[in-house]
Design an enzyme around this catalytic site. Structure first.
Site, short mmCIF file in Angstrom:
data_model
loop_
_atom_site.label_atom_id
_atom_site.label_comp_id
_atom_site.label_asym_id
_atom_site.label_seq_id
_atom_site.Cartn_x
_atom_site.Cartn_y
_atom_site.Cartn_z
N THR A 140 -21.03 1.64 1.43
CA THR A 140 -21.04 0.99 0.12
C THR A 140 -22.08 1.57 -0.83
O THR A 140 -21.84 1.74 -2.02
CB THR A 140 -21.32 -0.53 0.32
OG1 THR A 140 -20.26 -1.05 1.11
CG2 THR A 140 -21.40 -1.27 -0.99
N SER B 60 -18.81 3.23 7.41
CA SER B 60 -19.46 3.28 8.72
C SER B 60 -18.64 2.62 9.82
O SER B 60 -18.97 2.74 10.99
CB SER B 60 -20.87 2.70 8.65
OG SER B 60 -20.85 1.30 8.70
N THR C 43 -29.81 -5.97 14.28
CA THR C 43 -28.41 -6.37 14.32
C THR C 43 -28.03 -6.75 12.91
O THR C 43 -28.83 -7.38 12.21
CB THR C 43 -28.27 -7.63 15.22
OG1 THR C 43 -28.71 -7.30 16.52
CG2 THR C 43 -26.83 -8.11 15.31
N CYS D 297 -27.29 -14.02 22.87
CA CYS D 297 -28.20 -14.64 21.90
C CYS D 297 -28.84 -13.57 21.02
O CYS D 297 -29.04 -12.43 21.46
CB CYS D 297 -29.30 -15.41 22.61
SG CYS D 297 -28.66 -16.78 23.55
N1 ASP Z 1 -17.87 -1.07 5.22
C1 ASP Z 1 -19.10 -0.60 4.67
C2 ASP Z 1 -19.71 0.37 5.65
O1 ASP Z 1 -20.30 -0.04 6.61
C3 ASP Z 1 -20.00 -1.73 4.35
C4 ASP Z 1 -21.34 -1.35 3.82
O2 ASP Z 1 -21.68 -0.21 3.59
O3 ASP Z 1 -22.15 -2.25 3.64
O4 ASP Z 1 -19.59 1.54 5.46
#
Ligand code: ASP
Length: 336
Positions: free
Chosen positions: A12, A57, A161, A273
């Protein structure tokens, strides 16, 4: 003046609006100073490298990790720090994989991304890049780790995470404090940084992806469990158990795991967890796991456990050595 290589992998963060059509298109990172002129204020020189192909990604895979490690290796002596612009979805996996692949790392490798594209008014990408560049260009301290910088914190990458698909505070490190926090000032916690290596940097470029993840859930079926464990070529399983490493005590379950272990498959126990640790033997429902030879992942994240198994299976052949390394921290990924 620090030299920084910005490696753009996609996600993004790299999207900007096409002025004519309004559509979001990948941004030309070689024009990073045009997009963020404020970056000229830092005492650093930024060069950029564009991943080919640039990817969302969600399409990340071990071959691309090898590509990334190779870019860092090739440019290691030319730059003081590396910034990896990456989609948030699998950023924690990539940070974990890089942390294992880059041995004796003496320079910061900082991954960052954003929830909103760089080309949008309220983007968090702007602050994230500026923060990452400020940390990477710090004259007085160089953090010898693979990190994630996001929102207002610098994390050890292999402890993180992704926990939020909506808000800007997208990452969480439940078992290890952040390495730095950004407010009016940047507060660093150098006592938490990994030690500067005394040996030469080495990039490992082999990963074995014969690894799977099984998440336990109430009602998990014997046929499903046995089918996955009998997969051709399977070498390692990350078993996401409950709480402090607990699992069903049913006979079929223990039998299936015992058979897999006898076939040479490594089973690595991690907790579902988001904070806390596996402590096999703490409850009766985990004592049997240790007895049959399941390895404790302690407080490692699932992302890091998968990357660590791929790394160890890809680069080492002696099973007892692999087990020993799974049990101990290699890059600060677990606490014991
Ligand atoms: N789908 C995108 C990615 O992981 C989401 C992002 O970049 O925040 O490439």
């Amino acid at each position: 003046m620090k030299r920084i290589l910005v490696i753009y992998t996609g996600g993004t963060i790299g999207m900007v609006k096409d002025k004519k059509t309004g559509a979001l298109l990948p941004f030309d990172m070689s024009k990073i100073y045009e997009a963020l002129p404020v970056l000229r204020e830092f005492n650093c020189k930024l060069d950029s490298f564009r991943f080919d192909p640039i990817i969302d990604s969600s399409n990340m895979k071990p071959d691309y990790w090898i590509g990334l490690a190779s870019v860092i290796e090739t440019n290691y002596d030319k730059y003081d720090s590396f910034i990896v612009l990456h989609g948030t979805d699998t950023m924690s996996y990539t940070a974990s994989a890089l942390s294992f692949m880059l041995e004796n790392l003496a320079k910061p490798v900082i991954l960052t991304g954003s929830q909103l594209p760089l080309g949008m008014i309220r983007t968090d990408g702007r602050e994230n890049i500026i923060g990452a560049v400020e940390i990477a260009s710090n004259e007085n301290l160089s953090i010898p780790e693979v990190c994630i910088f996001f929102e207002d914190r610098l994390y050890r990458g292999n402890r993180t995470t992704k926990i939020n698909a909506e808000y800007f505070e997208a990452f969480y490190s439940g078992n290890f404090p952040s390495l730095a926090k950004v407010g009016i000032n940047i507060t660093y916690k150098p006592h938490l940084f990994l030690q500067k290596p005394t040996q030469a940097f080495k990039a490992y470029k082999k990963l074995d992806d014969n690894v799977i993840l099984i998440k336990l859930f109430p009602g998990i079926k014997e046929s499903y469990f046995r089918t996955i464990l009998s997969m051709e070529g399977l070498k390692g399983v990350v078993l996401e158990t409950y709480g402090s490493g607990n699992a069903p005590t049913e006979e079929w379950f223990i039998e299936a795991l015992t058979e897999a272990i006898e076939k040479g498959i490594i089973i690595y126990n991690v907790t579902q967890c988001k904070a806390g640790s596996v402590a096999m033997g703490h409850y009766e429902t985990s004592a049997h796991l240790a007895e049959i030879g399941i390895i404790s992942g302690h407080d490692i994240t699932t992302e890091s456990a998968i990357a660590k198994l791929m790394f160890l299976l890809g680069n080492f052949t002696d099973k007892s050595q692999i087990i020993e390394m799974l049990n101990s921290p290699l890059r600060g990924e677990l606490s014991i």
